[in-house]
Write a protein that holds these residues in place. Structure first.
Motif, PDB file in Angstrom:
ATOM      1  N   PRO A 124       0.815  -1.219   0.000  1.00  0.00           N
ATOM      2  CA  PRO A 124       0.000   0.000   0.000  1.00  0.00           C
ATOM      3  C   PRO A 124       0.848   1.268   0.000  1.00  0.00           C
ATOM      4  CG  PRO A 124      -0.823  -1.583   1.618  1.00  0.00           C
ATOM      5  CD  PRO A 124       0.495  -2.109   1.129  1.00  0.00           C
ATOM      6  N   HIS A 125       0.471   2.206  -0.852  1.00  0.00           N
ATOM      7  CA  HIS A 125       1.115   3.532  -0.923  1.00  0.00           C
ATOM      8  C   HIS A 125       2.615   3.429  -1.194  1.00  0.00           C
ATOM      9  CE1 HIS A 125      -2.724   4.759   0.669  1.00  0.00           C
ATOM     10  NE2 HIS A 125      -2.498   4.079   1.786  1.00  0.00           N
ATOM     11  N   PRO A 128       4.559   6.724  -3.269  1.00  0.00           N
ATOM     12  CA  PRO A 128       4.838   7.971  -2.540  1.00  0.00           C
ATOM     13  C   PRO A 128       5.760   7.771  -1.338  1.00  0.00           C
ATOM     14  CG  PRO A 128       2.539   7.293  -2.263  1.00  0.00           C
ATOM     15  CD  PRO A 128       3.112   6.442  -3.333  1.00  0.00           C
ATOM     16  N   ARG A 129       5.650   6.648  -0.650  1.00  0.00           N
ATOM     17  CA  ARG A 129       6.530   6.419   0.502  1.00  0.00           C
ATOM     18  C   ARG A 129       7.967   6.188   0.038  1.00  0.00           C
ATOM     19  NH1 ARG A 129       4.208   2.346   4.909  1.00  0.00           N
ATOM     20  NH2 ARG A 129       5.966   3.201   6.072  1.00  0.00           N
ATOM     21  N   ARG A 161       2.713  11.179 -10.555  1.00  0.00           N
ATOM     22  CA  ARG A 161       3.524  10.887  -9.361  1.00  0.00           C
ATOM     23  C   ARG A 161       4.289  12.113  -8.903  1.00  0.00           C
ATOM     24  NH1 ARG A 161       6.125   5.420 -11.765  1.00  0.00           N
ATOM     25  NH2 ARG A 161       4.461   3.940 -11.262  1.00  0.00           N
TER      26      ARG A 161
END
Length: 199
Positions: A124-125, A128-129, A161
């Protein structure tokens, strides 16, 4: 041939971060002769078309990364999460790269390229992380206060992004191999984003 997870355990680590719920993230230098199987597999897949190597032979790809490895101004890394290679990450000095002729480049700038590996499991995510960790690494380098990116202007996913990571889009410029969308993120801009997200 894909190299195994334990092969990375003895690599020099240039950056490490413990990510809650994910595990240990490491950035390690790419070793072309050892990592060619992995990198060739990634860059020649249709999903990597904007990387510009889908038609390259294994020898072509090896030659490119051996050349990059010989430079002091360009660096290639693998991003490792709990022993698994999940991305190819490159940094460069815009003043010593063709992109530096397309905008007013400064010594304080650092350029980057990022190619995510084919997903083997849902995280998950992830993007961006991961981007946040890579940005922290680049801003940890002495004297660097602005990150420069130049994805293909047709790469809508990459542009989304960038905007999600608070890059400011600049002009579209013509480089030798592509029409590129410049994007910029300053150290102060990143700090502001981090402060807002911590509230």
């Amino acid at each position: 041939m894909t190299i195994t997870a334990q092969d990375f355990s003895v690599r020099t680590t240039v950056y490490t971060e413990e990510l809650e719920g994910w595990g240990s993230l490491r950035i390690v230098p790419l070793i072309p002769s050892e990592d060619i199987g992995l990198v060739f597999e990634w860059v020649t897949q249709p999903r990597a078309k904007f990387w510009g190597m889908t038609e390259h032979t294994r020898e072509d790809v090896l030659g490119i990364y051996e050349f990059l490895d010989s430079l002091d101004t360009h660096h290639a890394f693998l991003v490792i999460l709990d022993g698994e290679a999940l991305a190819l990450f490159q940094t460069y000095e815009p003043l010593h790269d063709p992109v530096g002729e397309a905008y007013p480049a400064r010594e304080e700038d650092i350029g980057m390229h990022l190619l995510l590996a084919p997903a083997t499991r849902p995280i998950p995510h992830f993007t961006p992380r991961l981007a946040t960790s890579l940005i922290k690494y680049m801003f940890s380098l002495p004297g660097k206060d602005r990150i420069v990116v130049e994805p293909d202007s047709r790469n809508a996913k990459a542009l989304r992004r960038l905007e999600a990571t608070c890059f400011e889009l600049g002009p579209i410029v013509q480089l030798a191999e592509k029409e590129a969308q410049l994007g910029f993120l300053t150290r102060s801009g990143f700090d502001e984003v981090q402060e807002r997200s911590a509230r």
